[in-house]
Design an enzyme around this catalytic site. Structure first.
Site, PDB file in Angstrom:
ATOM      1  N   TYR A  60       0.859  -1.182   0.000  1.00  0.00           N
ATOM      2  CA  TYR A  60       0.000   0.000   0.000  1.00  0.00           C
ATOM      3  C   TYR A  60       0.900   1.239   0.000  1.00  0.00           C
ATOM      4  O   TYR A  60       1.471   1.608   1.031  1.00  0.00           O
ATOM      5  CB  TYR A  60      -0.905   0.042   1.229  1.00  0.00           C
ATOM      6  CG  TYR A  60      -1.950  -1.038   1.318  1.00  0.00           C
ATOM      7  CD1 TYR A  60      -2.291  -1.826   0.232  1.00  0.00           C
ATOM      8  CD2 TYR A  60      -2.618  -1.269   2.521  1.00  0.00           C
ATOM      9  CE1 TYR A  60      -3.267  -2.808   0.338  1.00  0.00           C
ATOM     10  CE2 TYR A  60      -3.600  -2.249   2.634  1.00  0.00           C
ATOM     11  CZ  TYR A  60      -3.912  -3.019   1.533  1.00  0.00           C
ATOM     12  OH  TYR A  60      -4.875  -3.982   1.639  1.00  0.00           O
ATOM     13  N   LEU A 210     -18.472  -1.635   2.171  1.00  0.00           N
ATOM     14  CA  LEU A 210     -19.230  -0.586   1.473  1.00  0.00           C
ATOM     15  C   LEU A 210     -18.962  -0.632  -0.030  1.00  0.00           C
ATOM     16  O   LEU A 210     -19.257   0.326  -0.757  1.00  0.00           O
ATOM     17  CB  LEU A 210     -18.889   0.796   2.029  1.00  0.00           C
ATOM     18  CG  LEU A 210     -19.268   1.025   3.489  1.00  0.00           C
ATOM     19  CD1 LEU A 210     -18.896   2.438   3.928  1.00  0.00           C
ATOM     20  CD2 LEU A 210     -20.754   0.770   3.716  1.00  0.00           C
ATOM     21  N   ARG A 212     -16.270  -0.430  -1.878  1.00  0.00           N
ATOM     22  CA  ARG A 212     -15.396   0.650  -2.352  1.00  0.00           C
ATOM     23  C   ARG A 212     -16.085   2.006  -2.358  1.00  0.00           C
ATOM     24  O   ARG A 212     -15.775   2.862  -3.169  1.00  0.00           O
ATOM     25  CB  ARG A 212     -14.882   0.346  -3.763  1.00  0.00           C
ATOM     26  CG  ARG A 212     -14.475  -1.077  -4.027  1.00  0.00           C
ATOM     27  CD  ARG A 212     -13.243  -1.449  -3.244  1.00  0.00           C
ATOM     28  NE  ARG A 212     -12.747  -2.771  -3.614  1.00  0.00           N
ATOM     29  CZ  ARG A 212     -11.625  -3.305  -3.156  1.00  0.00           C
ATOM     30  NH1 ARG A 212     -10.897  -2.620  -2.309  1.00  0.00           N
ATOM     31  NH2 ARG A 212     -11.244  -4.502  -3.515  1.00  0.00           N
ATOM     32  N   GLY A 213     -17.045   2.198  -1.492  1.00  0.00           N
ATOM     33  CA  GLY A 213     -17.760   3.467  -1.416  1.00  0.00           C
ATOM     34  C   GLY A 213     -19.069   3.477  -2.170  1.00  0.00           C
ATOM     35  O   GLY A 213     -19.887   4.382  -1.995  1.00  0.00           O
ATOM     36  N   SER A 216     -21.862   3.465   0.188  1.00  0.00           N
ATOM     37  CA  SER A 216     -21.726   4.444   1.269  1.00  0.00           C
ATOM     38  C   SER A 216     -22.917   5.381   1.366  1.00  0.00           C
ATOM     39  O   SER A 216     -23.146   6.001   2.402  1.00  0.00           O
ATOM     40  CB  SER A 216     -20.461   5.288   1.058  1.00  0.00           C
ATOM     41  OG  SER A 216     -20.609   6.124  -0.089  1.00  0.00           O
TER      42      SER A 216
END
Length: 335
Positions: A60, A210, A212-213, A216
């Site tokens: 990352y 979620l 990846r949003g 959301s």
């Protein structure tokens, strides 16, 4: 006031940890620019709220995420947190993806660098990010088992592997948990992987809760995607797929509003409701998003709520795969 997370264990052999964890990937990589000071403040807020499971990966930001986590933990009690590290993904200086290496030598070398970046003497859970097709899983797990014996690693985890691989791995050494994507619109693990994990006493740490949003409640059809945000290449965020998937979100929003909760809170609470052996990982990069996510702890879904959610977002209802075709082909968990 938001409820503090309950305590649980990762599987039958893993560490005691909070029943919700914080995934740090987006603080360094793959979701576009992030604010480092806000990222560290978010980790601090999570710890202060009782979240002790912190998930990172050595790839990352090519080590940046581990360095950031070290900074965030400066002055904190190391024994009070559980650090989960993924390794094995190979990347070039241009951020390109070069494949996976989970050979015994790479496993031990990767750990050495992670320990140095994190400034710690041990990793609580160490796991290959994906199955390396060139290396039998027995060899990879055997190498991590050597690190457990030496005290550098406390528990062995896996990520995105299928039922057969889980069985082979568990025959070599106890596996604490399987990290795998699990959300209302990513449910393929329910057929074979989840029952096998439960049979073997392996916990689930669920990332992508979620999606990846997408789940959301904050994503819009005109949301701009940065050039460095991998969602720009994700099938679920493209064209008609996105239109279809956002319609599912709106159906979920109606249920959430009736409960006095946000879409994100209901989506996280749904994952948590799937079993006490499942620990959701939330990928908040900001304190306000973390506060919203932790509000899911106060959402108790009734049988009627769960039935309504199932009707609004049934299994298999999403349009598009969770990764591009090339990445899907490399997922042992999807075979």
């Amino acid at each position: 006031m938001t409820t503090r997370p309950a305590r649980t264990t990762l599987g039958t052999t893993g560490p005691a940890t909070s029943a919700i964890g914080l995934g740090l990937m987006g603080m360094s990589d793959l979701y576009g620019p992030a604010d480092e000071a806000e990222s560290i403040a978010t980790v601090h807020a999570a710890l202060d709220a009782g979240v002790t499971l912190l998930d990172t990966g050595d790839f990352y930001g090519m080590g940046h995420n581990e360095l950031l986590l070290h900074e965030a933990l400066r002055g904190r009690d190391r024994e009070s947190v559980q650090i989960s590290v993924k390794y094995g993904a190979q990347r070039g200086p241009d951020n390109s993806w070069l494949g996976y290496d989970a050979s015994p030598a790479a496993t031990k070398a990767s750990l050495a660098y992670s320990l140095r970046r994190l400034r710690t003497d041990y990793i609580d859970v160490y796991r290959p990010a994906r199955l390396d097709p060139k290396v039998p899983i027995e060899e990879t797990v055997g190498a991590i088992a050597d690190l457990v014996k030496a005290g550098w690693v406390r528990h062995i985890g896996l990520s995105e592997v299928g039922a057969a691989t889980l069985r082979r791995a568990a025959a070599v050494h106890p596996i604490s948990d399987l990290q795998i994507e699990y959300s209302l619109i990513s449910r393929t693990l329910e057929a074979e992987v989840l029952p096998t994990a439960r049979e073997l006493g392996i916990g689930i740490t669920a990332y992508g809760v979620l999606s990846r949003g997408l789940l959301s409640g904050h994503w819009r059809p005109d949301t701009e995607i940065a050039a460095t945000d991998f969602r720009g290449h994700s099938p679920r965020f493209q064209g008609d797929n996105l239109t279809h998937n956002l319609a599912l979100v709106e159906a979920l929003r109606a249920i959430a509003e009736a409960r006095g909760a946000s879409v994100a809170q209901v989506a996280i609470a749904w994952v948590a409701s799937r079993g006490s052996d499942i620990v959701p990982l939330v990928g908040a990069r900001r304190r306000d998003r973390l506060t919203e996510a932790l509000g899911a702890l106060d959402v108790q879904l009734s049988a009627a709520d769960l039935a309504a959610i199932e009707a609004a977002v049934p299994a298999g209802s999403a349009a598009g795969d969770r990764y591009a075709a090339a990445q899907m082909a490399g997922l042992d968990s999807e075979r």
